[in-house]
Design a protein around this motif. Structure first.
Motif, PDB file in Angstrom:
ATOM      1  N   HIS A 155       4.008   7.210   3.358  1.00 29.57           N
ATOM      2  CA  HIS A 155       5.113   6.162   3.430  1.00 29.57           C
ATOM      3  C   HIS A 155       4.541   5.140   2.154  1.00 29.57           C
ATOM      4  O   HIS A 155       3.316   5.237   1.652  1.00 29.57           O
ATOM      5  CB  HIS A 155       5.172   5.462   4.781  1.00 29.57           C
ATOM      6  CG  HIS A 155       3.776   4.742   4.941  1.00 29.57           C
ATOM      7  ND1 HIS A 155       2.893   5.377   5.812  1.00 29.57           N
ATOM      8  CD2 HIS A 155       3.395   3.433   4.749  1.00 29.57           C
ATOM      9  CE1 HIS A 155       1.896   4.352   5.959  1.00 29.57           C
ATOM     10  NE2 HIS A 155       2.163   3.394   5.459  1.00 29.57           N
ATOM     11  N   GLU A 176      -4.033   3.994   1.540  1.00 32.19           N
ATOM     12  CA  GLU A 176      -4.282   3.977   3.141  1.00 32.19           C
ATOM     13  C   GLU A 176      -4.260   5.587   3.454  1.00 32.19           C
ATOM     14  O   GLU A 176      -3.226   6.220   3.472  1.00 32.19           O
ATOM     15  CB  GLU A 176      -3.260   3.111   3.885  1.00 32.19           C
ATOM     16  CG  GLU A 176      -3.194   3.355   5.304  1.00 32.19           C
ATOM     17  CD  GLU A 176      -2.378   2.902   6.274  1.00 32.19           C
ATOM     18  OE1 GLU A 176      -1.073   2.742   5.466  1.00 32.19           O
ATOM     19  OE2 GLU A 176      -2.660   2.223   7.236  1.00 32.19           O
ATOM     20  N   ALA A 204       4.609   0.996   1.498  1.00 33.32           N
ATOM     21  CA  ALA A 204       4.731  -0.226   2.298  1.00 33.32           C
ATOM     22  C   ALA A 204       4.879  -1.437   1.314  1.00 33.32           C
ATOM     23  O   ALA A 204       4.266  -1.629   0.410  1.00 33.32           O
ATOM     24  CB  ALA A 204       3.447  -0.618   3.086  1.00 33.32           C
ATOM     25  N   GLU A 211       7.926   1.012   4.805  1.00 36.72           N
ATOM     26  CA  GLU A 211       7.344   0.251   5.830  1.00 36.72           C
ATOM     27  C   GLU A 211       7.343  -1.489   5.157  1.00 36.72           C
ATOM     28  O   GLU A 211       7.098  -1.444   4.096  1.00 36.72           O
ATOM     29  CB  GLU A 211       5.815   0.573   5.925  1.00 36.72           C
ATOM     30  CG  GLU A 211       5.150  -0.504   6.872  1.00 36.72           C
ATOM     31  CD  GLU A 211       3.427  -0.323   6.870  1.00 36.72           C
ATOM     32  OE1 GLU A 211       3.085   0.928   6.912  1.00 36.72           O
ATOM     33  OE2 GLU A 211       2.689  -1.259   6.730  1.00 36.72           O
ATOM     34  N   HIS A 253       0.959  -1.122  -0.133  1.00 44.56           N
ATOM     35  CA  HIS A 253       0.244  -0.021  -0.063  1.00 44.56           C
ATOM     36  C   HIS A 253       1.008   1.202  -0.124  1.00 44.56           C
ATOM     37  O   HIS A 253       2.112   1.220   0.175  1.00 44.56           O
ATOM     38  CB  HIS A 253      -0.758  -0.182   1.236  1.00 44.56           C
ATOM     39  CG  HIS A 253      -0.319   0.005   2.404  1.00 44.56           C
ATOM     40  ND1 HIS A 253      -0.031  -1.083   3.059  1.00 44.56           N
ATOM     41  CD2 HIS A 253      -0.023   1.157   3.341  1.00 44.56           C
ATOM     42  CE1 HIS A 253       0.635  -0.756   4.520  1.00 44.56           C
ATOM     43  NE2 HIS A 253       0.706   0.573   4.545  1.00 44.56           N
TER      44      HIS A 253
HETATM   45 ZN    ZN Z   1       1.391   1.673   6.180  1.00 42.58          ZN
END
Ligand code: ZN
Length: 136
Positions: free
Chosen positions: A79, A55, A81, A129, A8
């Protein structure tokens, strides 16, 4: 070696409701879930595009990392991921390669994931992440 795919992309937003509506318009689909992560002081909203998620993250208190991020940089990409099949191995491998970690051990994230962040100092200032689906 087990980074499988981008799982994500996290976007920091000031107001979840407003941004949810905006992204519903942009993406042409509705958020499939909302979830609070108490430990992080965030409320999240997820969209699924193909097999990659977007997200949205909004702070639920002023000490939240998201509140601090927005204060410093404003809203925007927070971020990226990556999905991994073995987050523990992946973390120790990254550490042995000289990558600084924010989390040396995985913690609980949203969406039934164990997550850990790599330090932006080691990643060209992009917060990365690692995440692994929890078995349950
Ligand atoms: Zn995340």
């Amino acid at each position: 070696m087990a980074i499988n795919k981008i799982e994500h992309i996290g976007i920091a937003v000031k107001d979840l409701e407003t941004s949810e509506k905006l992204f519903e318009k942009i993406l042409g689909t509705t958020a499939y879930k909302r979830e609070a992560v108490e430990s992080e002081g965030v409320i999240t909203s997820f969209f699924l595009i193909g097999d990659v998620k977007i997200e949205l993250l909004a702070a639920t208190n002023e000490n939240s990392p998201i509140a601090k991020f927005i204060e410093k940089k404003g809203e925007g990409i927070h971020h990226i991921a990556f999905d991994t099949s073995n987050i523990i191995n992946e973390l120790s491998e990254k550490l042995s390669l000289g990558i600084q970690l924010i989390n040396t051990e995985p913690k609980d994230g949203a969406d039934n994931k164990s997550i850990a962040f790599l330090h932006p100092k080691s990643t060209n200032s992009v917060l990365l992440e690692l995440c692994q689906e929890k078995e349950s």
